[in-house]
Design a protein around this motif. Structure first.
Motif: not given
Lengths: 211, 148
Positions: A42-46, A125-131, A187-189
């Motif tokens: 469920g990507p791209f959450q704020t 803003d950590l929106s891109a930090n985690r999926t 985390r994204a990685s």
């Protein structure tokens, strides 16, 4: 390399972005066992990381934006569309749908930032930090129990609880959203690793149960 | 695998924590007044206790908070968990309560595996209750680690 001049504003960027586990989309589809356990991204959450002393005045201002701050480990506060997860005594993760982001017409990050003002603390803003992985189904708990040491039995781990722990040996925030549904925030990685780990753990449920 | 009872999160696996070395090594009040030997001893010299040892731990994959722990280095028995800044509960008889206040209410909300870890019980039936004069408070100028 994308031709950025052809992109029309933020919606052009939305078309070319990729989520951390987008390359696994097909594998998640085929690895899911409907009726037993289903895994989706469920990507791209704020998401916003908030560090503030909850007992202070600025903490009260932040709490008024998010409709409350969680008090202790595991609690999730918030209102419809905005959830606040407890990460530490003065550290919180605000999770909201994609549309809440300021770049898409929302005002979540901006209102949090202005609520904090110049007071000590931070809003990032950590929106891109985690999926986000959404694991659901009657076997979801059994899948998680293969790599999570916490007691996930429903008598202990109730819906609406979020714990930061390890799943498959990587740090993950585990949020139980329903009786049989979980959200995992790696985390994204780590998204690739955790996605494959979960698919591996789910594989046995595709086969008929051995009595 | 140790099961460590974080003051904020309850019992969690040892792998979620990081070890922070010996506790109660205060920064010298007057660092520029130390000679090289004293400074080196502050930086590098630590006790190598056999038995009850006070050490710092960080719950790095959980709440990311530091706390102190009294652990038996022989049996790995965790005797006590208390907040940073609190005096060592088995030596400072002055304030044993502030040392124990940590593990209480919060631990019920978490999905902790074991029903109880030894952390809540402070065995203040201590080995040496009256060794007071040497390590009373951190106000003394010589750091604990410096004089060894």
């Amino acid at each position: 390399m994308a031709n950025t001049t052809a992109l029309t504003g933020i919606n052009g960027l939305r078309d070319i972005r990729r989520s951390p586990a987008s390359h696994l989309a097909e594998a998640l589809e085929t690895g899911s066992v409907p009726g037993k356990v289903v895994l989706k991204e469920g990507p791209f959450q704020t998401m916003a990381g908030v560090r503030v002393d909850p007992s202070s005045e600025e903490g009260a201002r932040i709490a008024s934006v998010t409709s409350g701050l969680p008090v202790r480990c595991g609690e999730v506060a918030g209102r419809e569309g905005v959830s606040v997860l407890w990460l530490g005594p003065s550290e919180f993760l605000v999770v909201a749908p994609e549309e809440a982001h300021d770049s898409l017409g929302g005002d979540l990050i901006g209102s949090l930032t202005s609520a904090l003002g110049d007071a000590p603390g931070q809003v990032v803003d950590l929106s891109a930090n985690r999926t986000t992985y959404e694991l659901s189904g009657p076997r979801a708990r059994a899948v998680l129990e293969k790599g999570c040491a916490l007691d996930l039995h429903p008598r202990k781990f109730k819906p609406g609880t979020a714990l930061t722990t390890e799943v498959g040996n990587i740090p993950v925030t585990l949020w139980k959203t329903g009786e049989e549904s979980f959200r995992l925030f790696p985390r994204a990685s780590f998204a690739d690793f955790l996605g494959r780990w979960l698919l591996d753990a789910m594989r046995e449920y595709a086969s008929p149960e051995v009595p | 695998m140790l099961l460590i009872s974080c003051p904020n999160c309850g019992s969690r696996d040892e792998t979620e924590f990081h070890y922070g070395g010996q506790a109660h090594v205060p920064y010298p009040e007057n660092p520029s007044g130390l000679n090289d030997r004293e400074w080196a001893e502050f930086l590098f010299y630590r006790d190598n206790t056999k038995g009850i040892f006070a050490e710092r731990w960080l719950h790095s994959t959980g709440c990311r908070q530091w706390f102190n722990m009294l652990r038996d280095t022989v049996s790995y028995d965790i005797q006590s968990i208390y907040p940073m800044g609190a005096p060592r509960p088995d030596k400072a008889a002055a304030a044993p309560e502030s040392g124990t206040a940590s593990t209480a209410a919060d631990s019920t909300t978490t999905g902790s595996a074991a029903p109880s870890i030894a952390a809540t019980s402070i065995t203040s039936t201590s080995t040496a209750p009256s060794t007071a004069p040497s390590t009373t408070q951190s106000g003394t100028t010589a750091p604990e680690g410096a004089t060894k």
